[in-house]
Design a protein around this motif. Sequence first.
Motif, short mmCIF file in Angstrom:
data_model
loop_
_atom_site.label_atom_id
_atom_site.label_comp_id
_atom_site.label_asym_id
_atom_site.label_seq_id
_atom_site.Cartn_x
_atom_site.Cartn_y
_atom_site.Cartn_z
N THR A 287 -7.23 2.90 -5.52
CA THR A 287 -6.10 2.10 -5.09
C THR A 287 -5.29 1.63 -6.31
OG1 THR A 287 -5.47 0.19 -3.72
CG2 THR A 287 -7.50 -0.01 -4.99
N TYR A 288 -4.40 0.67 -6.11
CA TYR A 288 -3.52 0.22 -7.20
C TYR A 288 -2.97 -1.16 -6.85
CZ TYR A 288 -0.36 0.94 -11.19
OH TYR A 288 0.28 0.87 -12.39
N ARG A 289 -2.95 -2.05 -7.83
CA ARG A 289 -2.32 -3.36 -7.62
C ARG A 289 -0.96 -3.39 -8.30
NH1 ARG A 289 -3.21 -5.61 -12.68
NH2 ARG A 289 -5.29 -5.32 -13.59
N TYR A 290 0.02 -3.98 -7.62
CA TYR A 290 1.37 -4.04 -8.18
C TYR A 290 1.52 -5.20 -9.15
CZ TYR A 290 2.60 -0.72 -4.50
OH TYR A 290 2.66 0.39 -3.68
N HIS A 291 0.93 -6.35 -8.82
CA HIS A 291 0.96 -7.48 -9.73
C HIS A 291 -0.01 -7.25 -10.89
CE1 HIS A 291 3.32 -10.01 -6.96
NE2 HIS A 291 3.44 -10.85 -7.99
N GLY A 292 0.04 -8.12 -11.87
CA GLY A 292 -0.94 -8.12 -12.93
C GLY A 292 -2.28 -8.58 -12.40
N HIS A 293 -3.25 -8.69 -13.29
CA HIS A 293 -4.59 -9.12 -12.89
C HIS A 293 -4.54 -10.45 -12.16
CE1 HIS A 293 -8.86 -10.00 -13.01
NE2 HIS A 293 -8.59 -11.14 -13.61
N SER A 294 -3.81 -11.40 -12.73
CA SER A 294 -3.59 -12.69 -12.08
C SER A 294 -2.15 -13.09 -12.35
CB SER A 294 -4.56 -13.75 -12.61
OG SER A 294 -4.25 -14.05 -13.96
N VAL A 311 3.96 4.70 -8.59
CA VAL A 311 3.01 4.48 -7.50
C VAL A 311 3.72 3.93 -6.27
CG1 VAL A 311 0.94 3.24 -6.77
CG2 VAL A 311 1.08 4.14 -9.09
N ARG A 312 4.59 2.96 -6.48
CA ARG A 312 5.34 2.37 -5.36
C ARG A 312 6.14 3.41 -4.59
NH1 ARG A 312 6.53 -3.05 -4.73
NH2 ARG A 312 5.81 -4.49 -6.34
N SER A 313 6.77 4.32 -5.32
CA SER A 313 7.68 5.28 -4.70
C SER A 313 6.97 6.44 -4.03
CB SER A 313 8.68 5.81 -5.74
OG SER A 313 7.99 6.49 -6.78
N LYS A 314 5.73 6.73 -4.47
CA LYS A 314 5.04 7.91 -3.94
C LYS A 314 3.80 7.59 -3.10
CE LYS A 314 6.46 10.91 -7.78
NZ LYS A 314 5.99 11.77 -8.90
N SER A 315 3.16 6.46 -3.36
CA SER A 315 1.86 6.21 -2.73
C SER A 315 1.74 4.86 -2.06
CB SER A 315 0.74 6.35 -3.78
OG SER A 315 0.78 7.60 -4.42
N ASP A 316 2.83 4.14 -1.90
CA ASP A 316 2.74 2.81 -1.30
C ASP A 316 2.09 2.89 0.08
OD1 ASP A 316 3.74 -0.15 -1.31
OD2 ASP A 316 4.30 0.63 0.65
N PRO A 317 1.04 2.09 0.34
CA PRO A 317 0.30 2.24 1.61
C PRO A 317 1.11 1.91 2.85
CG PRO A 317 -0.45 0.30 0.38
CD PRO A 317 0.43 1.08 -0.54
#
Length: 391
Positions: A287-294, A311-317
Amino acid sequence: MRKMLTAVLSHVFSGMVQKPALRGLLSSLKFSNDATCDIKKCDLYRLEEGPPTSTVLTRAEALKYYRTMQVIRRMELKADQLYKQKFIRGFCHLCDGQEACCVGLEAGINPTDHVITSYRAHGFCYTRGLSVKSILAELTGRKGGCAKGKGGSMHMYGKNFYGGNGIVGAQVPLGAGVAFACKYLKNGQVCLALYGDGAANQGQVFEAYNMSALWKLPCVFICENNLYGMGTSNERSAASTDYHKKGFIIPGLRVNGMDILCVREATKFAADHCRSGKGPIVMELQTYRYHGHSMSDPGISYRSREEVHNVRSKSDPIMLLRERIISNNLSNIEELKEIDADVKKEVEDAAQFAMTDPEPAVEDIANYLYHQDPPFEVRGAHKWLKYKSHS
């Protein structure tokens, strides 16, 4: 079909059908009831066969998943805003980008099953049944929060949901303990014990693997691999990034964590494996997080803006689910926009409550230490200051 249309028109002209009911009737004619969808094959470890590579998605499921994922996305973005406005203080770890994980996992288990996770827990709080209002109010430290304003971002709990845990990796052996209770009680339930790739190399995780394999506990160990442990890429911190193979003698599978249907089917498979008495299993969700760690991490000092955008443009859930819904005629853009508007209002109303609800009284600070105990005194900051604790 002709009889159905005749009946609908008859009701419309007779004034017997109100707008919501009419919309439902017309939708049943306009959209497909379900669709068969192809999903990516999982990588398997010590398994002869894995989850299916196709599954049926009903219209009702599609709309439910879409709405739930949108709620979590908007809730996390609102938390970002409230943090920057200083309504939320302290640690705050957001999960936008990882919505398919928490929603897909919940879709693959029963409400009576158990979930324990790390401090990136807001999405799981919602899928386990907590309201947006109670989650945001907990983030702002108000009485209406799910932990009465005492837990904050990392310590939220619900029925069969054990947090939200602030110590990295500590929830994994606790999850094995919950699974031990399930086996001891012979209730047929399983426990999902989640952790990130940053915790995957800890000794306590492997100890939990060993005990669970030894006792054949019904525990699904789930690594949410979002590629970064805080600001360190997994390639720099792990000699092997095959997290689904780290259970050694425990079977595992690696799953596309950006596709809710892949996650759902893999979770069903893993839960069935545990319920059948075969012992634990390891799942890796890519998976992938868009924000930083915190919220204190801008998230672009160790990765580029281009990487996040890609990631946002190709794999956003949410985007992937929306495309699947529309391409299979399970809904249309107009109906999904109505859901978006409804979600936006729900989150805005919840945020307003979270900003205006009173903070808990100081006198309540010692309450709820135990579940069902008689009241007792708790010493405060000095021996002359005492609080009464109520269950």
